[in-house]
Design a protein around this motif. Structure first.
Motif, PDB file in Angstrom:
ATOM      1  N   ALA A 135       0.839  -1.205   0.000  1.00 46.23           N
ATOM      2  CA  ALA A 135       0.000   0.000   0.000  1.00 46.23           C
ATOM      3  C   ALA A 135       0.868   1.246   0.000  1.00 46.23           C
ATOM      4  CB  ALA A 135      -0.947  -0.019   1.202  1.00 46.23           C
ATOM      5  N   LEU A 136       1.917   1.273   0.816  1.00 51.25           N
ATOM      6  CA  LEU A 136       2.807   2.425   0.865  1.00 51.25           C
ATOM      7  C   LEU A 136       3.531   2.644  -0.455  1.00 51.25           C
ATOM      8  CD1 LEU A 136       4.336   1.998   4.440  1.00 51.25           C
ATOM      9  CD2 LEU A 136       2.720   3.745   3.700  1.00 51.25           C
ATOM     10  N   ILE A 137       3.959   1.563  -1.081  1.00 47.97           N
ATOM     11  CA  ILE A 137       4.636   1.678  -2.371  1.00 47.97           C
ATOM     12  C   ILE A 137       3.678   2.236  -3.419  1.00 47.97           C
ATOM     13  CG2 ILE A 137       5.645   0.362  -4.275  1.00 47.97           C
ATOM     14  CD1 ILE A 137       7.018  -1.370  -2.109  1.00 47.97           C
ATOM     15  N   PHE A 138       2.480   1.681  -3.486  1.00 46.25           N
ATOM     16  CA  PHE A 138       1.514   2.127  -4.476  1.00 46.25           C
ATOM     17  C   PHE A 138       1.048   3.564  -4.222  1.00 46.25           C
ATOM     18  CE2 PHE A 138       0.665  -2.542  -5.134  1.00 46.25           C
ATOM     19  CZ  PHE A 138       1.290  -2.577  -6.380  1.00 46.25           C
ATOM     20  N   GLU A 139       1.081   4.001  -2.982  1.00 45.22           N
ATOM     21  CA  GLU A 139       0.703   5.371  -2.644  1.00 45.22           C
ATOM     22  C   GLU A 139       1.878   6.332  -2.846  1.00 45.22           C
ATOM     23  OE1 GLU A 139      -0.770   5.187   1.350  1.00 45.22           O
ATOM     24  OE2 GLU A 139      -2.434   3.878   0.793  1.00 45.22           O
ATOM     25  N   GLY A 140       3.057   5.786  -3.196  1.00 42.25           N
ATOM     26  CA  GLY A 140       4.233   6.617  -3.426  1.00 42.25           C
ATOM     27  C   GLY A 140       4.879   7.134  -2.156  1.00 42.25           C
ATOM     28  N   LYS A 141       4.612   6.484  -1.046  1.00 41.50           N
ATOM     29  CA  LYS A 141       5.160   6.951   0.234  1.00 41.50           C
ATOM     30  C   LYS A 141       6.524   6.336   0.545  1.00 41.50           C
ATOM     31  CE  LYS A 141       0.681   8.088   2.112  1.00 41.50           C
ATOM     32  NZ  LYS A 141      -0.354   7.784   3.102  1.00 41.50           N
ATOM     33  N   ILE A 142       6.891   5.285  -0.183  1.00 43.88           N
ATOM     34  CA  ILE A 142       8.264   4.755  -0.054  1.00 43.88           C
ATOM     35  C   ILE A 142       8.798   4.461  -1.432  1.00 43.88           C
ATOM     36  CG2 ILE A 142       8.105   3.827   2.258  1.00 43.88           C
ATOM     37  CD1 ILE A 142       7.738   1.058   1.081  1.00 43.88           C
TER      38      ILE A 142
END
Length: 166
Positions: A159-166
């Motif tokens: 989820a974080l990767i897809f949201e661009g947060k990591i």
């Protein structure tokens, strides 16, 4: 135990297999101390345990039991190790060696190394030193199953990767 996976991409990744085979030989390691999923590579390791492909259950078992995971630069092969808290050595496939069509794995590995998720090994000659250092620092002792925690953390990381947060 060291688990090596080259994924399911149809181009050979002999460069990694030769290096890990030489590592096992020069360190005089027992054949079962390094397990290799060699995919479509045509190099036949002599000093490790290897198969072209393993079942999903076998792959899960090897990820779980491994002290160190060596993988190609594909995120799908890295995620299980991350979720289990294992040290990941990523050796990206490179176009110049005809291991892939482009260098997206190099770019991904460099990105994930900056995030401190992997040790990225672009120069295969440095693999032995990287492994020796990891073995000295990160060997897992008395590892317990963390399947539920793995699934939960995996979903959050995705989820974080897809949201661009990591």
């Amino acid at each position: 135990m060291i688990f090596v996976t080259v994924g399911t991409h149809e181009q050979p990744f002999n460069r990694l297999l030769v290096a890990i085979d030489k590592y096992a030989e020069t360190r005089n390691l027992p054949k079962d101390s390094i397990v290799v999923q060699k995919g479509y590579s045509d190099y036949e390791p002599q000093n490790t345990t290897s198969e072209k492909m393993y079942s999903l259950e076998q792959m899960e078992y090897f990820y779980e039991k491994a002290d160190i995971i060596i993988t190609h630069g594909g995120p799908g092969s890295m995620f299980p190790g991350w979720m289990l808290g294992k040290p990941i050595v990523a050796v990206p496939r490179q176009a110049k060696f005809k291991e892939h069509v482009d260098n997206h794995q190099v770019e991904f590995c460099e990105f994930m190394e900056k995030k401190k998720k992997v040790v990225c090994v672009k120069e295969i000659s440095s693999l032995s030193n990287v492994l020796d250092n990891l073995i000295n620092r990160f060997q897992t002792k008395n590892h317990e199953s963390k399947t539920e925690a793995f699934i939960e953390k995996f979903e959050k990381e995705l989820a974080l990767i897809f949201e661009g947060k990591i």
